[in-house]
Write an enzyme that holds these catalytic residues in place. Structure first.
Site, PDB file in Angstrom:
ATOM      1  N   LYS A 281       0.845  -1.197   0.000  1.00 19.50           N
ATOM      2  CA  LYS A 281       0.000   0.000   0.000  1.00 19.50           C
ATOM      3  C   LYS A 281       0.882   1.248   0.000  1.00 19.50           C
ATOM      4  O   LYS A 281       1.867   1.313   0.742  1.00 19.50           O
ATOM      5  CB  LYS A 281      -0.892  -0.016   1.237  1.00 19.50           C
TER       6      LYS A 281
ATOM      7  N   SER B 260      -9.475   1.908   2.977  1.00 18.95           N
ATOM      8  CA  SER B 260      -8.598   2.624   2.077  1.00 18.95           C
ATOM      9  C   SER B 260      -7.574   1.737   1.372  1.00 18.95           C
ATOM     10  O   SER B 260      -6.987   2.156   0.374  1.00 18.95           O
ATOM     11  CB  SER B 260      -7.858   3.733   2.847  1.00 18.95           C
TER      12      SER B 260
ATOM     13  N   SER C  54      -9.605  -0.393   7.259  1.00 22.74           N
ATOM     14  CA  SER C  54      -9.070  -0.287   5.902  1.00 22.74           C
ATOM     15  C   SER C  54      -8.356  -1.510   5.351  1.00 22.74           C
ATOM     16  O   SER C  54      -8.031  -1.537   4.168  1.00 22.74           O
ATOM     17  CB  SER C  54      -8.126   0.907   5.797  1.00 22.74           C
TER      18      SER C  54
HETATM   19  N1  GLN Z   1     -12.859   4.407   6.469  1.00 17.34           N
HETATM   20  C1  GLN Z   1     -12.280   4.839   7.708  1.00 17.34           C
HETATM   21  C2  GLN Z   1     -11.848   6.279   7.573  1.00 17.34           C
HETATM   22  O1  GLN Z   1     -12.132   6.850   6.572  1.00 17.34           O
HETATM   23  C3  GLN Z   1     -11.121   3.959   8.067  1.00 17.34           C
HETATM   24  C4  GLN Z   1      -9.926   4.210   7.234  1.00 17.34           C
HETATM   25  C5  GLN Z   1      -8.752   3.389   7.629  1.00 17.34           C
HETATM   26  O2  GLN Z   1      -8.876   2.354   8.289  1.00 17.34           O
HETATM   27  N2  GLN Z   1      -7.592   3.844   7.255  1.00 17.34           N
HETATM   28  O3  GLN Z   1     -11.251   6.849   8.424  1.00 17.34           O
END
Ligand code: GLN
Length: 470
Positions: A64, A139, A163
């Protein structure tokens, strides 16, 4: 490779051919490093010829693009780091390299990991390999889609509120977020430091256990990493759950969830009971507060962490008169709308006069959420629930409505607040052929029992052998 049937170079070339064939449609990768990958593959073949035989030696992986990679552009999905080339590797990346893994490239992410669909990437949206009109989740959507589409054999992601697990659920692969501190955060570009954790995306539970084995462990460069020995995770893959106590939380079957998701998860629970597990209902009474608590604490930490992008350090600078103007122009131009929203929310929640009412109160409720899990794990070994309320949604469906988008992590945020571990694995498909995720949660350092339950379930079903039509 151990049997000499294929070399690391041949395997890497085969995966690179696959990337060339499908990534114009999937768009999982932000950056590819084809020459470096082949050089690493040649080195892996030499190591094997010299007698080495590690499980990751010569295995092509994706990373990532929020984990620092020495000499390879690391954007965090943001314009503000568009040309940033880190001078060092994140610890998790360095450990993969040391084990002989091949790094194919960097995968797409929502900007600074803020999002649930990769639509917040400043560059482009990744597409779900099961249906290209749908999001892969986020994400870590690039990593999940790359695994699902066969564009790598495994990948690293990060999980602040879901994410790793949410995109794994939506892409029909395995995603494992370990306990906070189990994997070093050194070189993971910070979003919300008390919640962020490196996790793995893999085709099945065995692969997930192998990857976690390599990246887990104490690191002097991360003061929050846990100084406890890493157990041999493959020992947990016994294929049996006789007498394991499984809790099903009442609060995780909510109104508005997709009926096929609920049905698949309930069927998975029945399956685990048939395999010999003791299933009981548990209650996590503060579940409703997880989302508001997360959206105070995560933006508060983000507002502090992202202050470092000031136009002085790290590449992008937009000059516009004096220093103040330069800050404003750089940050105004460099950050996208979701990142700005979080910085404003977080700055507000931390400001004098509001700190006690919002941030401090959120921290207190966070403790109550953790206490819910502590109480539940006195009664059960793992907790099982859906990973997400729905299967993959359409690109564009939620991007105009942040609150709807935030709700797609409603079942995964709590584990980050509590610091515990959680894993998503496939447990069926809906009527449109989209994967459904089963979420198996364990207490702090409960990775072995989570893997044990997930593996027994996986081996008794065939879901993980299905591949996207792509
Ligand atoms: N979707 C959540 C956010 O927008 C979690 C994102 C993540 O785990 N990095 O913060």
């Amino acid at each position: 490779m151990a049997a000499g049937e294929i070399s690391a170079v041949e395997l890497t070339e085969a995966v690179q051919d696959r990337i060339l064939a499908v990534d114009n449609d999937v768009k999982a990768y932000l950056t590819m490093t084809p020459e470096e990958a082949l050089a690493q593959a040649r080195a892996a073949d030499e190591r094997r010829a010299a007698g080495e035989d590690g499980l990751l030696l010569g295995i092509p992986m994706a990373i990532k693009d929020i984990l620092c990679t020495e000499g390879v552009r690391t954007t965090c999905g943001s314009r503000i780091l568009e040309d940033f080339v880190p001078p060092y590797d994140a610890t998790a990346v360095a450990r993969l390299k040391a084990a002989g893994a091949i790094l194919l490239g960097k995968t797409n992410t929502d900007e600074f990991a803020m999002g649930s669909s990769t639509e917040n990437s400043a560059f482009f949206t990744t597409h779900n390999p099961w249906d290209l009109d749908r999001v892969p989740g986020g994400s870590s959507g690039g990593s999940a889609a790359a695994v699902a589409a066969g564009e790598c054999l495994g990948a690293l992601g990060t999980d602040t509120g879901g994410s790793v697990r949410q995109p794994a659920g939506l892409c029909g692969v395995v995603g494992f977020k370990p306990t906070y501190g189990r994997v070093s955060r050194y070189g993971l570009v910070a979003f919300a430091s008390s919640l962020d954790q490196v996790g793995v995306l893999a085709k099945d539970i065995t692969d997930a256990a192998i990857l976690l084995q390599v990246i887990a462990g104490h690191d002097v460069r991360d003061s929050t990493s846990i100084d406890a020995p890493v157990p041999g995770y493959s020992a947990a893959l016994v294929g049996d759950v006789q007498g394991v106590r499984i809790g099903v939380p009442r609060e995780y079957f909510i109104e508005g969830m997709q009926p096929e998701v609920e049905a698949a998860v309930r069927a998975a629970v029945d399956q685990l009971a048939d395999l010999g597990a003791d299933v009981a209902e548990v209650t996590l009474p503060h579940t409703d507060y997880a989302l508001p608590v997360y959206y105070l604490i995560a933006p508060a930490e983000a507002s502090a962490n992202l202050a470092r992008y000031d136009g002085v350090r790290y590449t992008v600078r937009v000059d516009d008169g004096g220093v103040d103007e330069m800050y404003k122009a750089t940050r105004g131009r460099g950050f996208g709308p979701e990142v700005k929203r979080r910085i404003m929310l977080g700055t507000y929640a931390l400001s004098a006069g509001y700190y006690d009412a919002y941030y401090l109160r959120a921290q207190k409720v966070r403790t109550l959420i953790k206490a819910d899990f502590d109480a539940a794990f006195e009664q059960v070994d793992v907790i099982v629930a859906p990973t997400t309320p729905t299967t993959a949604f359409r690109i564009g469906e939620k991007s105009g409505d942040p609150l709807q988008m935030y709700l797609s992590d409603v079942f995964t945020l709590s584990m980050n607040l509590a610091g515990i571990c959680g894993l998503s694995l496939p447990c069926g498909f809906d009527g449109d052929g989209l994967p459904i995720g089963l979420h198996v949660m364990g207490p702090a350092l409960g990775e072995p029992q989570v893997l044990r339950v997930a593996y027994a379930y996986e081996q008794s079903t065939g879901w993980h052998t299905r591949r996207s039509p792509l």
